[in-house]
Design an enzyme around this catalytic site. Structure first.
Site, PDB file in Angstrom:
ATOM      1  CE1 TYR A  90      47.352  37.928  36.836  1.00 27.59           C
ATOM      2  CE2 TYR A  90      45.388  38.202  35.471  1.00 27.59           C
ATOM      3  CZ  TYR A  90      46.557  37.511  35.782  1.00 27.59           C
ATOM      4  OH  TYR A  90      46.924  36.410  35.054  1.00 27.59           O
ATOM      5  CG  HIS A 103      40.747  37.287  34.565  1.00 24.51           C
ATOM      6  ND1 HIS A 103      41.225  37.465  33.284  1.00 24.51           N
ATOM      7  CD2 HIS A 103      39.399  37.182  34.447  1.00 24.51           C
ATOM      8  CE1 HIS A 103      40.215  37.453  32.427  1.00 24.51           C
ATOM      9  NE2 HIS A 103      39.084  37.285  33.111  1.00 24.51           N
ATOM     10  CG  HIS A 132      43.781  42.654  33.460  1.00 23.36           C
ATOM     11  ND1 HIS A 132      42.639  42.077  33.970  1.00 23.36           N
ATOM     12  CD2 HIS A 132      44.508  41.620  32.936  1.00 23.36           C
ATOM     13  CE1 HIS A 132      42.661  40.772  33.766  1.00 23.36           C
ATOM     14  NE2 HIS A 132      43.786  40.474  33.135  1.00 23.36           N
TER      15      HIS A 132
END
Length: 303
Positions: free
Chosen positions: A181, A179, A176
């Site tokens: 993070y 977004h 990930h």
């Protein structure tokens, strides 16, 4: 009325796809969706049943909800699943075995949230949130800046999670990096104001942390295991952010990540049908494929 060309475009979604460890019956991907239904980070039989139903629905590739790596402040909720520890990994083993029994393929999305706003539940991790510069928003402190040791330990934790994903029998893994993070916080100049080797004025310079994460994970899984990296221009903190403002900046961002070991870029944009740059109708995923030569996944709002 649908034309033959329209039908051929749709039909392409149902063709098999093969890349390294990925052997998919179609090209439809279930994107990660946070659920927070794993008490104290341990996936339950209900979680197993949830993913098995998706495999039975014949989606080509299931990407798990974000599951956090072994860092004290990688999560902002107690029931976000962990991808470390004997109990949690045993739970994920049940998940992937059940998905395979149903004929599906699956990758865990490996996650570190970075500096976050406290959850509405009031729960906090045992140590402060950590990020490149301690910012949760540009100029707004919400955690601590990572030391060199923190960065090295985090990279090692990503690599350990990658090795566990392969050992448990997953078909691939996803990092990930979108977004707002942790990995994305290093990309973003608004949150990464470091002056050492993990900072820099350009997006390519600020990508070093992401590149090192990918390199370590590639070393952990070998050359034959597919690695996906999820990216976004927009951030949950600010929908208007555009990290790469030109195709040239996009190429300078993505190619070092591809060279480090990314096989597929998962390109998240708020509206997948919108062009990424002026003068071309290609969206984010289209441009990522054009400049990197890698396979891409496109995703965005529908409606």
């Amino acid at each position: 009325m649908k034309t033959l060309a329209d039908l051929e475009k749709v039909e392409a979604l149902f063709r098999p796809f093969d890349l390294k460890s990925l052997h998919l019956r179609n090209r439809i991907v279930m994107a990660p969706m946070t659920r927070a239904f794993s008490p104290q980070g341990v996936p339950t039989d209900d979680v197993t049943a949830y993913y098995r139903r998706r495999a039975e629905g014949e989606v080509g590739l299931i990407l798990s909800e974000g599951t956090v790596i072994d860092r004290p402040a990688s999560s902002n909720e107690p029931n976000i699943p962990h991808f470390y520890g004997d109990q949690a990994l045993a739970g994920w083993k049940k998940v992937i075995d059940s998905v395979h029994q149903a004929g599906g393929a699956m990758a865990p999305q490996l996650w570190h949230m970075g500096v976050m706003q406290p959850s509405q539940s009031g729960w906090l991790p045992s140590q402060p949130f950590e990020g490149p510069s301690g910012y949760v928003m540009p100029g707004q402190t919400g955690g601590v800046a990572m030391t060199d040791t923190d960065i090295a330990d985090t990279i090692a934790a990503f690599a350990k999670a990658a090795a566990d994903a392969k050992r448990l029998g997953f078909d691939s893994l996803e990092i990930h990096g979108a977004h707002g993070y942790l990995v994305d916080q290093f990309f973003w100049e608004g949150l990464n104001t470091r002056t050492d080797a993990f900072g820099g004025k350009t997006l390519a310079e600020r990508s070093r942390f992401g590149v090192e994460v990918v390199k370590a994970m590639r070393a952990a899984v070998g050359d034959d295991f597919a690695i996906i990296l999820r990216l976004s221009q927009w951030k949950q903190q600010d929908f208007t952010v555009q990290l790469a403002k030109t195709p040239q900046e996009l190429e300078a961002w993505l190619n070092p990540l591809a060279d480090a070991g990314v096989d597929i870029f998962h390109c998240s944009q708020r509206r997948f049908w919108e062009a990424e740059f002026e003068g071309s109708d290609l969206n984010f995923a289209g441009w990522a494929k054009k400049v990197s030569g890698k396979a891409t996944i496109t995703v965005g709002s529908i409606g």
